[in-house]
Motif scaffolding. Structure first.
Motif, mmCIF file in Angstrom:
data_model
loop_
_atom_site.group_PDB
_atom_site.id
_atom_site.type_symbol
_atom_site.label_atom_id
_atom_site.label_comp_id
_atom_site.label_asym_id
_atom_site.label_seq_id
_atom_site.Cartn_x
_atom_site.Cartn_y
_atom_site.Cartn_z
ATOM 1 N N ALA A 101 -3.203 1.072 -7.137
ATOM 2 C CA ALA A 101 -3.733 0.995 -5.472
ATOM 3 C C ALA A 101 -2.859 0.208 -4.685
ATOM 4 O O ALA A 101 -2.875 -1.005 -4.809
ATOM 5 C CB ALA A 101 -5.093 0.900 -5.335
ATOM 6 N N TYR A 102 -2.303 0.827 -3.677
ATOM 7 C CA TYR A 102 -1.417 -0.097 -2.624
ATOM 8 C C TYR A 102 -1.914 -0.903 -1.994
ATOM 9 O O TYR A 102 -1.538 -2.126 -1.772
ATOM 10 C CB TYR A 102 -0.500 1.042 -1.592
ATOM 11 C CG TYR A 102 0.272 0.237 -0.690
ATOM 12 C CD1 TYR A 102 1.154 -0.248 -1.326
ATOM 13 C CD2 TYR A 102 -0.003 0.066 0.429
ATOM 14 C CE1 TYR A 102 2.280 -0.784 -0.509
ATOM 15 C CE2 TYR A 102 1.163 -0.503 1.383
ATOM 16 C CZ TYR A 102 2.109 -1.012 0.925
ATOM 17 O OH TYR A 102 3.142 -1.758 1.672
ATOM 18 N N TRP A 108 -2.427 -8.633 -3.264
ATOM 19 C CA TRP A 108 -1.547 -9.839 -4.064
ATOM 20 C C TRP A 108 -0.721 -10.511 -3.105
ATOM 21 O O TRP A 108 -0.390 -11.695 -3.016
ATOM 22 C CB TRP A 108 -1.151 -9.086 -4.990
ATOM 23 C CG TRP A 108 -0.299 -9.958 -6.085
ATOM 24 C CD1 TRP A 108 -0.422 -11.393 -6.092
ATOM 25 C CD2 TRP A 108 0.998 -10.001 -6.625
ATOM 26 N NE1 TRP A 108 0.645 -12.143 -6.829
ATOM 27 C CE2 TRP A 108 1.430 -10.889 -7.521
ATOM 28 C CE3 TRP A 108 1.786 -8.663 -7.129
ATOM 29 C CZ2 TRP A 108 2.679 -11.054 -8.221
ATOM 30 C CZ3 TRP A 108 2.619 -8.604 -7.946
ATOM 31 C CH2 TRP A 108 3.177 -9.766 -8.653
ATOM 32 N N GLU A 109 0.166 -9.672 -2.506
ATOM 33 C CA GLU A 109 1.032 -10.169 -1.309
ATOM 34 C C GLU A 109 0.371 -11.186 -0.373
ATOM 35 O O GLU A 109 1.071 -12.042 0.012
ATOM 36 C CB GLU A 109 1.593 -9.050 -0.613
ATOM 37 C CG GLU A 109 2.547 -8.188 -1.576
ATOM 38 C CD GLU A 109 3.166 -7.100 -0.639
ATOM 39 O OE1 GLU A 109 2.906 -6.618 0.549
ATOM 40 O OE2 GLU A 109 4.208 -6.283 -1.276
ATOM 41 N N PRO A 117 -3.030 -10.622 -10.058
ATOM 42 C CA PRO A 117 -2.980 -8.962 -9.982
ATOM 43 C C PRO A 117 -3.505 -8.501 -11.281
ATOM 44 O O PRO A 117 -3.445 -8.823 -12.195
ATOM 45 C CB PRO A 117 -1.496 -8.814 -9.576
ATOM 46 C CG PRO A 117 -0.824 -9.981 -10.262
ATOM 47 C CD PRO A 117 -1.736 -11.417 -10.107
ATOM 48 N N GLY A 118 -4.381 -7.307 -10.735
ATOM 49 C CA GLY A 118 -5.063 -6.675 -11.878
ATOM 50 C C GLY A 118 -6.063 -7.258 -12.603
ATOM 51 O O GLY A 118 -6.523 -7.283 -13.724
ATOM 52 N N THR A 168 6.167 -17.282 -0.734
ATOM 53 C CA THR A 168 5.260 -16.023 -0.153
ATOM 54 C C THR A 168 6.065 -14.782 -0.974
ATOM 55 O O THR A 168 7.028 -15.052 -1.511
ATOM 56 C CB THR A 168 5.362 -15.693 1.136
ATOM 57 O OG1 THR A 168 6.699 -15.528 1.646
ATOM 58 C CG2 THR A 168 4.857 -17.046 2.004
ATOM 59 N N ALA A 169 5.381 -13.665 -1.007
ATOM 60 C CA ALA A 169 6.028 -12.428 -1.487
ATOM 61 C C ALA A 169 7.527 -12.070 -0.906
ATOM 62 O O ALA A 169 8.244 -11.701 -1.430
ATOM 63 C CB ALA A 169 4.902 -11.316 -1.410
#
Length: 195
Positions: A101-102, A108-109, A117-118, A168-169
């Protein structure tokens, strides 16, 4: 190395079979044996050229460990170390990116260092493993020749950003290519996260 500084030489593992379009962290995918042998040969050449001990460390995952197994066949010592394993993506691991899912990726970002994540492992948790591994290199308990994973190697180049809380992302760099080697000074002390 030439100026007396302790350096880690780390290569990203060969391209795994079946990774395209998938979130691959600790999913254990195979590599083409010829590619593993080629990378092992390059590591052996580096050690010979620089007079380094014939010891290599890899994670337990096949895509790195298979390179170490080739070197072991040639008389090297192969250390398997779980601190070198890739980020654990939890429920995302092995899934197609298009199936994640976006909104989860955005979460996460938004908390890039802290979010797992997950529900797997956060980058700060990976950072703790990485810092521990570098301390082991400094102490002579882990060799200076390593076959690693993209997340681990990329984070290695971002230690200051983690320590300063600026990673950061958006500032996360591109990973090294499959089979690419990098050098990294093993600083004393390694910057640790300030949070």
């Amino acid at each position: 190395m030439a100026d007396g500084r302790l350096e880690l030489a780390v290569w990203r593992h060969p391209k795994p079979i079946g990774a395209a379009g998938r979130c691959i962290g600790q999913t254990d995918l195979p590599v083409d044996p010829r590619r593993a042998k080629r990378l092992a040969h390059r590591i052996r050449q580096t050690a010979r050229r620089e007079g380094l001990p014939h010891v290599v460390a890899t994670s337990p995952l096949r895509r790195g460990a298979d390179v170490g197994r080739w070197l072991r066949r040639w008389g090297w010592r192969h250390q398997i170390d779980a601190r070198l394993i890739e980020l654990d993506f939890g429920a995302w691991d092995g899934q197609r990116w298009s199936a994640i899912a976006y909104a989860e990726v955005l979460a996460w970002e938004a908390a890039f260092l802290h979010h797992a994540p997950g529900s797997g492992e956060s980058l700060l948790q990976l950072h703790a493993r990485l810092v521990d591994a570098l301390a082991a290199v400094r102490a002579g308990q882990l060799p200076r020749l390593v076959v690693g994973h993209a997340g681990w190697i990329t984070l290695l180049g971002c230690l200051d950003g983690v320590a300063q809380g600026t990673l950061t992302a958006a500032t996360w760099p591109a990973p090294p290519r499959y089979g690419q080697g990098i050098r990294h000074p093993v600083q004393h002390p390694v910057p640790s996260a300030a949070f």
